[in-house]
Design an enzyme around this catalytic site. Structure first.
Site, PDB file in Angstrom:
ATOM      1  N   ASN A   1      12.859 -31.410  31.306  1.00  0.00           N
ATOM      2  CA  ASN A   1      12.483 -32.830  31.273  1.00  0.00           C
ATOM      3  C   ASN A   1      11.245 -33.040  32.147  1.00  0.00           C
ATOM      4  O   ASN A   1      11.020 -32.320  33.094  1.00  0.00           O
ATOM      5  CB  ASN A   1      13.661 -33.679  31.802  1.00  0.00           C
ATOM      6  CG  ASN A   1      13.255 -35.107  32.139  1.00  0.00           C
ATOM      7  OD1 ASN A   1      13.268 -35.514  33.308  1.00  0.00           O
ATOM      8  ND2 ASN A   1      12.883 -35.871  31.144  1.00  0.00           N
ATOM      9  N   GLY A   2      10.476 -34.087  31.784  1.00  0.00           N
ATOM     10  CA  GLY A   2       9.345 -34.496  32.600  1.00  0.00           C
ATOM     11  C   GLY A   2       8.026 -34.349  31.867  1.00  0.00           C
ATOM     12  O   GLY A   2       7.629 -33.240  31.514  1.00  0.00           O
ATOM     13  N   GLY A   3       7.381 -35.487  31.597  1.00  0.00           N
ATOM     14  CA  GLY A   3       6.026 -35.459  31.058  1.00  0.00           C
ATOM     15  C   GLY A   3       5.895 -34.955  29.638  1.00  0.00           C
ATOM     16  O   GLY A   3       4.784 -34.643  29.199  1.00  0.00           O
TER      17      GLY A   3
ATOM     18  N   MET B   1      17.214 -46.360  34.254  1.00  0.00           N
ATOM     19  CA  MET B   1      17.756 -47.618  34.762  1.00  0.00           C
ATOM     20  C   MET B   1      16.982 -48.799  34.209  1.00  0.00           C
ATOM     21  O   MET B   1      15.742 -48.760  34.208  1.00  0.00           O
ATOM     22  CB  MET B   1      17.606 -47.673  36.281  1.00  0.00           C
ATOM     23  CG  MET B   1      18.416 -46.630  36.980  1.00  0.00           C
ATOM     24  SD  MET B   1      19.955 -47.330  37.451  1.00  0.00           S
ATOM     25  CE  MET B   1      19.761 -47.267  39.192  1.00  0.00           C
TER      26      MET B   1
ATOM     27  N   PRO C   1      18.231 -40.678  30.803  1.00  0.00           N
ATOM     28  CA  PRO C   1      18.812 -41.872  31.416  1.00  0.00           C
ATOM     29  C   PRO C   1      17.716 -42.643  32.136  1.00  0.00           C
ATOM     30  O   PRO C   1      16.951 -42.049  32.900  1.00  0.00           O
ATOM     31  CB  PRO C   1      19.825 -41.303  32.430  1.00  0.00           C
ATOM     32  CG  PRO C   1      19.378 -39.908  32.706  1.00  0.00           C
ATOM     33  CD  PRO C   1      18.637 -39.440  31.484  1.00  0.00           C
TER      34      PRO C   1
ATOM     35  N   LYS D   1      21.778 -33.317  36.221  1.00  0.00           N
ATOM     36  CA  LYS D   1      20.331 -33.510  36.043  1.00  0.00           C
ATOM     37  C   LYS D   1      19.694 -33.452  37.422  1.00  0.00           C
ATOM     38  O   LYS D   1      20.036 -34.259  38.291  1.00  0.00           O
ATOM     39  CB  LYS D   1      20.060 -34.847  35.363  1.00  0.00           C
ATOM     40  CG  LYS D   1      18.571 -35.159  35.165  1.00  0.00           C
ATOM     41  CD  LYS D   1      18.410 -36.341  34.219  1.00  0.00           C
ATOM     42  CE  LYS D   1      16.961 -36.738  34.009  1.00  0.00           C
ATOM     43  NZ  LYS D   1      16.450 -37.600  35.095  1.00  0.00           N
TER      44      LYS D   1
ATOM     45  N   CYS E   1      17.522 -38.707  41.452  1.00  0.00           N
ATOM     46  CA  CYS E   1      16.969 -40.021  41.769  1.00  0.00           C
ATOM     47  C   CYS E   1      16.570 -40.097  43.240  1.00  0.00           C
ATOM     48  O   CYS E   1      17.384 -39.822  44.114  1.00  0.00           O
ATOM     49  CB  CYS E   1      17.983 -41.124  41.447  1.00  0.00           C
ATOM     50  SG  CYS E   1      17.342 -42.749  41.869  1.00  0.00           S
TER      51      CYS E   1
ATOM     52  N   HIS F   1      14.348 -31.963  35.704  1.00  0.00           N
ATOM     53  CA  HIS F   1      13.085 -32.701  35.738  1.00  0.00           C
ATOM     54  C   HIS F   1      12.129 -31.788  36.499  1.00  0.00           C
ATOM     55  O   HIS F   1      12.301 -31.549  37.695  1.00  0.00           O
ATOM     56  CB  HIS F   1      13.294 -34.050  36.445  1.00  0.00           C
ATOM     57  CG  HIS F   1      12.064 -34.900  36.490  1.00  0.00           C
ATOM     58  ND1 HIS F   1      12.062 -36.185  36.989  1.00  0.00           N
ATOM     59  CD2 HIS F   1      10.791 -34.668  36.103  1.00  0.00           C
ATOM     60  CE1 HIS F   1      10.847 -36.698  36.903  1.00  0.00           C
ATOM     61  NE2 HIS F   1      10.057 -35.794  36.378  1.00  0.00           N
TER      62      HIS F   1
HETATM   63  C1  LIG Z   1      12.413 -46.875  34.306  1.00  0.00           C
HETATM   64  C2  LIG Z   1      13.024 -45.538  34.608  1.00  0.00           C
HETATM   65  C3  LIG Z   1      14.308 -45.457  35.084  1.00  0.00           C
HETATM   66  C4  LIG Z   1      14.895 -44.211  35.361  1.00  0.00           C
HETATM   67  N1  LIG Z   1      16.218 -44.159  35.731  1.00  0.00           N
HETATM   68  C5  LIG Z   1      16.830 -42.945  35.841  1.00  0.00           C
HETATM   69  C6  LIG Z   1      18.232 -42.838  36.036  1.00  0.00           C
HETATM   70  O1  LIG Z   1      18.967 -43.822  36.083  1.00  0.00           O
HETATM   71  N2  LIG Z   1      18.770 -41.584  36.154  1.00  0.00           N
HETATM   72  C7  LIG Z   1      17.994 -40.451  36.067  1.00  0.00           C
HETATM   73  O2  LIG Z   1      18.523 -39.337  36.156  1.00  0.00           O
HETATM   74  N3  LIG Z   1      16.671 -40.533  35.890  1.00  0.00           N
HETATM   75  C8  LIG Z   1      16.089 -41.738  35.742  1.00  0.00           C
HETATM   76  N4  LIG Z   1      14.745 -41.814  35.466  1.00  0.00           N
HETATM   77  C9  LIG Z   1      13.981 -40.556  35.309  1.00  0.00           C
HETATM   78  C10 LIG Z   1      14.013 -40.097  33.848  1.00  0.00           C
HETATM   79  O3  LIG Z   1      15.325 -39.813  33.429  1.00  0.00           O
HETATM   80  C11 LIG Z   1      13.144 -38.828  33.684  1.00  0.00           C
HETATM   81  O4  LIG Z   1      13.698 -37.788  34.463  1.00  0.00           O
HETATM   82  C12 LIG Z   1      11.702 -39.052  34.135  1.00  0.00           C
HETATM   83  O5  LIG Z   1      11.190 -40.300  33.660  1.00  0.00           O
HETATM   84  C13 LIG Z   1      10.805 -37.911  33.640  1.00  0.00           C
HETATM   85  O6  LIG Z   1      10.835 -37.814  32.232  1.00  0.00           O
HETATM   86  P1  LIG Z   1       9.667 -38.458  31.302  1.00  0.00           P
HETATM   87  O7  LIG Z   1       8.354 -37.945  31.864  1.00  0.00           O
HETATM   88  O8  LIG Z   1       9.954 -37.933  29.932  1.00  0.00           O
HETATM   89  O9  LIG Z   1       9.770 -39.936  31.440  1.00  0.00           O
HETATM   90  C14 LIG Z   1      14.146 -43.037  35.192  1.00  0.00           C
HETATM   91  C15 LIG Z   1      12.835 -43.118  34.711  1.00  0.00           C
HETATM   92  C16 LIG Z   1      12.278 -44.354  34.401  1.00  0.00           C
HETATM   93  C17 LIG Z   1      10.870 -44.417  33.849  1.00  0.00           C
END
Ligand SMILES: Cc1cc2nc3c(=O)[nH]c(=O)nc-3n(C[C@H](O)[C@H](O)[C@H](O)COP(=O)(O)O)c2cc1C
Length: 332
Positions: A205-207, A13, A11, A133, A94, A165
């Site tokens: 999740n994460g990175g 935003m 997810p 999450k 968040c 995460h």
């Molecule tokens: C632009 C943006 C908006 C995000 N909005 C949400 C959100 O609404 N809810 C949520 O649980 N995490 C949100 N996240 C976090 C991501 O879901 C994810 O946990 C985080 O980016 C780490 O994963 P990644 O390294 O694969 O990006 C957001 C991340 C980004 C970059």
């Protein structure tokens, strides 16, 4: 249950709106997609058509809720389930100030019992899976104890999956963006959680930057969730169905996937949606490939003009060389 969460797009935003999800669906049929986080107030009192509508092609699709009041979450979950969402997910990760002021999001890591109550209340109200999450912890919390307490509370409440995460969040001093980059990743902590609770569906999740990395995580946990890599380099999603599900990809190449999106683009334009609302999610489709920069520049420049139509996409595609290298699953 575990297999349903083998691969998820996070997810995000402002990013994972319905246009983005429909686009991602042209690249993978099997990935589980998530909405942006929606507060319970918006779901219950807001304009549901604008906030919650989705295309049937988006399934399987999870609605992510932000909130901490079991009654409001129950009502919002019921609305989501009635609209046809396949899963209700609670945001416990968040770190934004607005969310913290509402006492939900990552600060709920300090209130596992309340999160358990929220999950139990939603589980009692809806038939679809209810998931959480979360982070490894917040601020000075010990990630061993904090994540164990959260997992204990939500598993007892019947949670269907816990998405972690794999880093802490610092609620004071770091922006939401820094909180996605600065606290160190600790995948081993998530693996230990799965080993200790084999019956709990655990998604890491994460990175995670590539599909190969996602596949490697699947040796230790039930699922991998990609956020930024999936959004910025969506071509990687073409490998999800073949690599992780043994199923054919929806399209043989990124270009073919974009062509599959065209009927949707025309439909949305006819409804008065600006081209850029859809194509802003497509900009990275060819990232790292020849012609990608020109494609991106053309789309970013011309799709924002009033009256821009499908021809802008065709013109942007013309910047890609005719002998474009074939897409390979291994590269993703
Ligand atoms: C632009 C943006 C908006 C995000 N909005 C949400 C959100 O609404 N809810 C949520 O649980 N995490 C949100 N996240 C976090 C991501 O879901 C994810 O946990 C985080 O980016 C780490 O994963 P990644 O390294 O694969 O990006 C957001 C991340 C980004 C970059």
């Amino acid at each position: 249950m575990a297999r349903t969460h083998r691969f998820c797009v996070a997810p995000m935003m402002e990013w994972t709106d319905r246009h983005c999800r429909l686009f991602h669906r042209q690249l993978t049929r099997r990935a589980r997609l998530y909405t942006e986080m929606l507060g319970t107030g918006a779901v219950i009192h807001g304009d549901r058509t604008r906030l919650l509508a989705f295309d049937p092609a988006e399934h399987p699709l999870a609605l992510q809720l932000g909130g901490a009041d079991p009654r409001a979450l129950t009502e919002a979950a019921r609305i989501g389930a009635d609209l046809g969402y396949d899963e209700i997910n609670l945001n416990v990760g968040c770190p934004s100030e607005r969310v913290r002021d509402g006492r939900f999001g990552a600060c709920l890591m300090e209130e596992p019992a309340l999160v358990g109550d929220c999950v139990a209340a939603m589980k009692a109200a809806v038939a679809v899976p209810v998931t959480v999450k979360c982070r490894l912890g917040v601020d000075e919390q010990d990630p061993e104890a904090a994540l164990d307490a959260m997992a204990e509370a939500v598993e007892a409440a019947g949670v269907d999956a816990l998405i972690v995460h794999a880093r802490k969040a610092w609620l004071d001093g770091l922006s939401p963006k820094e909180n996605r980059e600065v606290p160190p990743l600790d995948y081993a902590r998530v693996y230990r959680l799965k080993a200790a609770r084999p019956r709990l569906t655990v998604v890491v999740n994460g990175g995670i930057a590539t599909l190969a990395a996602a596949a490697a995580h699947l040796r230790r946990v039930d699922g991998a969730m990609l956020g930024r890599a999936a959004y910025r380099e969506p071509w990687r999603l073409l490998a999800v169905d073949p690599l992780l599900f043994g199923a054919p990809a929806p399209a043989p190449s990124p270009r073919a996937a974009l062509e599959l999106l065209m009927p949707y683009v025309e439909r949305e334009l006819a409804r008065g949606i600006r081209l850029h609302a859809v194509t802003r999610h497509v900009l990275g489709l060819f990232n790292g490939m020849p012609g990608a920069r020109a494609f991106r520049r053309h789309l970013a420049t011309y799709a924002t003009k009033p009256g821009a139509g499908g021809e802008v996409i065709a013109d942007a595609l013309a910047f890609l060389p005719a002998d474009f290298p074939a897409f390979t699953v291994a590269a993703a």
